[in-house]
Design a protein around this motif. Structure first.
Motif, PDB file in Angstrom:
ATOM      1  N   THR A  64      58.469  85.438  18.863  1.00  0.00           N
ATOM      2  CA  THR A  64      58.445  84.324  19.799  1.00  0.00           C
ATOM      3  C   THR A  64      57.411  84.561  20.890  1.00  0.00           C
ATOM      4  N   GLU A  65      57.013  83.489  21.536  1.00  0.00           N
ATOM      5  CA  GLU A  65      55.991  83.583  22.569  1.00  0.00           C
ATOM      6  C   GLU A  65      56.544  84.243  23.828  1.00  0.00           C
ATOM      7  N   THR A  66      55.690  84.953  24.519  1.00  0.00           N
ATOM      8  CA  THR A  66      56.085  85.492  25.828  1.00  0.00           C
ATOM      9  C   THR A  66      55.906  84.432  26.906  1.00  0.00           C
ATOM     10  N   GLY A  67      55.283  83.335  26.572  1.00  0.00           N
ATOM     11  CA  GLY A  67      55.085  82.233  27.504  1.00  0.00           C
ATOM     12  C   GLY A  67      54.495  81.068  26.749  1.00  0.00           C
ATOM     13  N   ILE A  68      54.149  80.001  27.467  1.00  0.00           N
ATOM     14  CA  ILE A  68      53.590  78.813  26.827  1.00  0.00           C
ATOM     15  C   ILE A  68      52.103  79.024  26.606  1.00  0.00           C
ATOM     16  N   LYS A  69      51.658  78.821  25.389  1.00  0.00           N
ATOM     17  CA  LYS A  69      50.240  78.967  25.059  1.00  0.00           C
ATOM     18  C   LYS A  69      49.560  77.609  25.192  1.00  0.00           C
ATOM     19  N   LEU A  70      48.557  77.556  26.045  1.00  0.00           N
ATOM     20  CA  LEU A  70      47.846  76.303  26.286  1.00  0.00           C
ATOM     21  C   LEU A  70      46.630  76.181  25.378  1.00  0.00           C
ATOM     22  N   GLU A  71      46.383  74.984  24.912  1.00  0.00           N
ATOM     23  CA  GLU A  71      45.166  74.675  24.163  1.00  0.00           C
ATOM     24  C   GLU A  71      44.430  73.607  24.959  1.00  0.00           C
ATOM     25  N   CYS A  72      43.771  74.044  26.024  1.00  0.00           N
ATOM     26  CA  CYS A  72      43.141  73.117  26.953  1.00  0.00           C
ATOM     27  C   CYS A  72      41.774  72.661  26.457  1.00  0.00           C
ATOM     28  N   ARG A  73      41.445  71.435  26.791  1.00  0.00           N
ATOM     29  CA  ARG A  73      40.131  70.866  26.478  1.00  0.00           C
ATOM     30  C   ARG A  73      39.874  69.712  27.444  1.00  0.00           C
ATOM     31  N   ARG A  74      38.647  69.239  27.471  1.00  0.00           N
ATOM     32  CA  ARG A  74      38.299  68.062  28.272  1.00  0.00           C
ATOM     33  C   ARG A  74      38.632  66.793  27.495  1.00  0.00           C
ATOM     34  N   PHE A  75      39.252  65.833  28.144  1.00  0.00           N
ATOM     35  CA  PHE A  75      39.491  64.549  27.483  1.00  0.00           C
ATOM     36  C   PHE A  75      39.735  63.472  28.538  1.00  0.00           C
ATOM     37  N   ASP A  76      39.520  62.218  28.137  1.00  0.00           N
ATOM     38  CA  ASP A  76      39.767  61.077  29.016  1.00  0.00           C
ATOM     39  C   ASP A  76      41.274  60.862  29.140  1.00  0.00           C
ATOM     40  N   LEU A  77      41.734  60.680  30.367  1.00  0.00           N
ATOM     41  CA  LEU A  77      43.166  60.539  30.590  1.00  0.00           C
ATOM     42  C   LEU A  77      43.666  59.129  30.285  1.00  0.00           C
ATOM     43  N   TRP A  78      42.862  58.108  30.561  1.00  0.00           N
ATOM     44  CA  TRP A  78      43.328  56.732  30.401  1.00  0.00           C
ATOM     45  C   TRP A  78      43.816  56.437  28.969  1.00  0.00           C
ATOM     46  N   PRO A  79      43.055  56.801  27.920  1.00  0.00           N
ATOM     47  CA  PRO A  79      43.540  56.503  26.561  1.00  0.00           C
ATOM     48  C   PRO A  79      44.852  57.202  26.226  1.00  0.00           C
ATOM     49  N   LEU A  80      45.044  58.432  26.727  1.00  0.00           N
ATOM     50  CA  LEU A  80      46.295  59.135  26.456  1.00  0.00           C
ATOM     51  C   LEU A  80      47.470  58.366  27.050  1.00  0.00           C
ATOM     52  N   VAL A  81      47.319  57.916  28.310  1.00  0.00           N
ATOM     53  CA  VAL A  81      48.398  57.171  28.956  1.00  0.00           C
ATOM     54  C   VAL A  81      48.605  55.829  28.265  1.00  0.00           C
ATOM     55  N   GLU A  82      47.512  55.145  27.927  1.00  0.00           N
ATOM     56  CA  GLU A  82      47.623  53.833  27.294  1.00  0.00           C
ATOM     57  C   GLU A  82      48.328  53.916  25.948  1.00  0.00           C
ATOM     58  N   SER A  83      47.979  54.928  25.164  1.00  0.00           N
ATOM     59  CA  SER A  83      48.641  55.120  23.873  1.00  0.00           C
ATOM     60  C   SER A  83      50.134  55.375  24.041  1.00  0.00           C
ATOM     61  N   LEU A  84      50.475  56.179  25.041  1.00  0.00           N
ATOM     62  CA  LEU A  84      51.883  56.475  25.289  1.00  0.00           C
ATOM     63  C   LEU A  84      52.642  55.226  25.726  1.00  0.00           C
ATOM     64  N   LEU A  85      52.004  54.382  26.553  1.00  0.00           N
ATOM     65  CA  LEU A  85      52.677  53.165  27.012  1.00  0.00           C
ATOM     66  C   LEU A  85      52.947  52.207  25.858  1.00  0.00           C
ATOM     67  N   GLN A  86      52.029  52.153  24.923  1.00  0.00           N
ATOM     68  CA  GLN A  86      52.263  51.324  23.744  1.00  0.00           C
ATOM     69  C   GLN A  86      53.460  51.837  22.950  1.00  0.00           C
ATOM     70  N   ASP A  87      53.576  53.157  22.862  1.00  0.00           N
ATOM     71  CA  ASP A  87      54.709  53.734  22.126  1.00  0.00           C
ATOM     72  C   ASP A  87      56.028  53.498  22.855  1.00  0.00           C
ATOM     73  N   ASN A 116      47.265  52.468  35.795  1.00  0.00           N
ATOM     74  CA  ASN A 116      46.217  52.398  36.818  1.00  0.00           C
ATOM     75  C   ASN A 116      45.319  53.629  36.820  1.00  0.00           C
ATOM     76  N   VAL A 117      45.326  54.390  35.739  1.00  0.00           N
ATOM     77  CA  VAL A 117      44.465  55.563  35.635  1.00  0.00           C
ATOM     78  C   VAL A 117      43.019  55.099  35.477  1.00  0.00           C
ATOM     79  N   PRO A 118      42.066  55.632  36.261  1.00  0.00           N
ATOM     80  CA  PRO A 118      40.659  55.245  36.093  1.00  0.00           C
ATOM     81  C   PRO A 118      40.172  55.547  34.679  1.00  0.00           C
ATOM     82  N   GLU A 119      39.440  54.613  34.105  1.00  0.00           N
ATOM     83  CA  GLU A 119      39.013  54.773  32.713  1.00  0.00           C
ATOM     84  C   GLU A 119      37.991  55.888  32.533  1.00  0.00           C
ATOM     85  N   ASP A 120      37.331  56.305  33.611  1.00  0.00           N
ATOM     86  CA  ASP A 120      36.321  57.355  33.496  1.00  0.00           C
ATOM     87  C   ASP A 120      36.824  58.727  33.956  1.00  0.00           C
TER      88      ASP A 120
END
Length: 373
Positions: free
Chosen positions: A218-241, A256-260
């Motif tokens: 088991t993990e000793t902690g949470i392993k992050l897989e970080c990357r750069r991405f636009d936040l607006w599409p992630l929120v919009e997709s979640l709201l549709q779901d 109301n997340v800025p698209e850029d």
């Protein structure tokens, strides 16, 4: 008589020069990676007590008494503390062996000859201390690993509930449309896509649970897989779901997340943070409005989920992210979701907070490092 005199002489030497011995030991131990940043009291921990126990055990010059003295003494507590300090098990062994070397150098400096039985008594005492500390360390580590595993599975199971509710509500909508003979193909297609997205998300989460059960490490902690991405599409997709869930309570959700706006984070974990915060807001904001926003503040991105719902009482607002607090709540209340949010945001190096008043809604907001930092 010689061995007895040697051990008693060493015991007296340790008692007389404890502070100097500790100072020299600290200097040597600070070379260990986990010890470099510890302050003096934390680094000392139970070692001063151990030295007194060691001197007392040596003065007895009896193997059985030595083992009893040390195994019932401070080493158990020390082992637990070192786990909390972030020591590797090898470092725990190393600091005891450093103490052994320091004592040998102290004896040599004052012409106390450690040979034969005298060395045996010293080694038996320290070896017993090492064994006791390591036993406590390993047992607690196993318990911590089990707890993290249980928490991880609980987090996953909790996060399955929101997409599952969306699937159920979407299927109910499809059923109503078909029974009423509604010719609106677009509505059916949107609902089908929501079903497919959420079913896919559920499949991924279930696979994680299965993998966790199969993999004994088991993990000793949470392993992050970080990357750069636009936040607006992630929120919009979640709201549709989440639209079927919000629609059942006639709750309006605004992105109301800025698209850029670009963030640097683990997209999967960030999605689960927003999912929990929005689902929580939906439960407490029937016929109201929820606004998701984000903005750049210096080297951080601050994200917020704001609602005009029922709000949180002043006596509970300081504990809403604590596991014991959420476990004591009814499942229909805030539940485990806020604990999950705090865990994931902490893993990113951010902070999460809430402002709220009864009857005036709540604003949950958290920070993330921006893409440039």
């Amino acid at each position: 008589m010689q061995k007895f005199n040697a051990t008693k002489e060493l015991a007296a030497l340790i008692n007389a020069h404890q502070e100097a011995l500790l100072s020299y030991w600290r200097m040597k131990v600070r070379e260990l990676p986990a010890a470099k940043s510890l302050d003096k009291p934390t680094l000392n921990d139970h070692i001063p007590v151990l030295l007194k126990e060691l001197a007392a055990a040596l003065a007895l010059a009896d193997d059985e008494a030595i083992i009893t003295q040390v195994t019932e003494g401070s080493s158990t507590t020390h082992g637990l503390q070192r786990l909390e300090n972030g020591f590797e098990v090898e470092e725990v062994v190393a600091e005891y062996n450093i103490l052994r070397n320091c004592i040998h150098e102290l004896a040599e400096k004052y012409d106390v000859i450690l040979v034969g039985s005298a060395v045996q008594f010293l080694n038996n005492t320290l070896d017993a201390a090492i064994a006791t500390a390591i036993k406590a360390y390993v047992m607690q580590q196993a318990l911590d690993t089990q707890r993290r595993r249980e928490d991880y599975l609980a987090f996953i199971a909790h996060d399955l509930r929101t997409p599952l509710n969306a699937i159920i509500l979407s299927s109910q909508l499809l059923e109503r449309v078909c029974l009423q003979g509604d010719p609106s193909v677009d509505r059916i297609n949107r609902s089908l896509k929501t079903l497919q997205r959420n079913a896919g998300y559920l499949t991924t989460q279930i696979n994680k649970i299965l993998e966790e059960n199969i993999n004994l490490e088991t993990e000793t902690g949470i392993k992050l897989e970080c990357r750069r991405f636009d936040l607006w599409p992630l929120v919009e997709s979640l709201l549709q779901d989440l639209h079927p869930v919000a629609g059942s309570g006639s709750t309006n959700i605004v992105n109301n997340v800025p698209e850029d706006l670009v963030v640097f984070a683990d997209a999967s974990l960030l999605r689960r943070v927003f999912q929990n915060l929005i689902a929580n807001a939906i439960r407490h904001t029937p016929n109201g409005e929820i606004i998701i926003s984000a903005n750049q503040i210096d080297a951080l991105v601050e994200c917020a989920v704001t609602d005009n719902g029922s709000g949180i009482s002043e006596d509970r607002i300081g504990q809403v992210f604590e596991k014991l607090e959420t476990e004591s709540m009814n499942l229909s209340d805030m539940g485990l979701g806020l604990t999950i949010c705090k865990t994931f945001i902490d893993a990113h190096g951010g902070t999460i907070r809430v402002n709220s008043e009864i009857g005036k809604g709540a604003r949950f907001y958290f920070t993330l490092p921006d893409a440039e930092h």
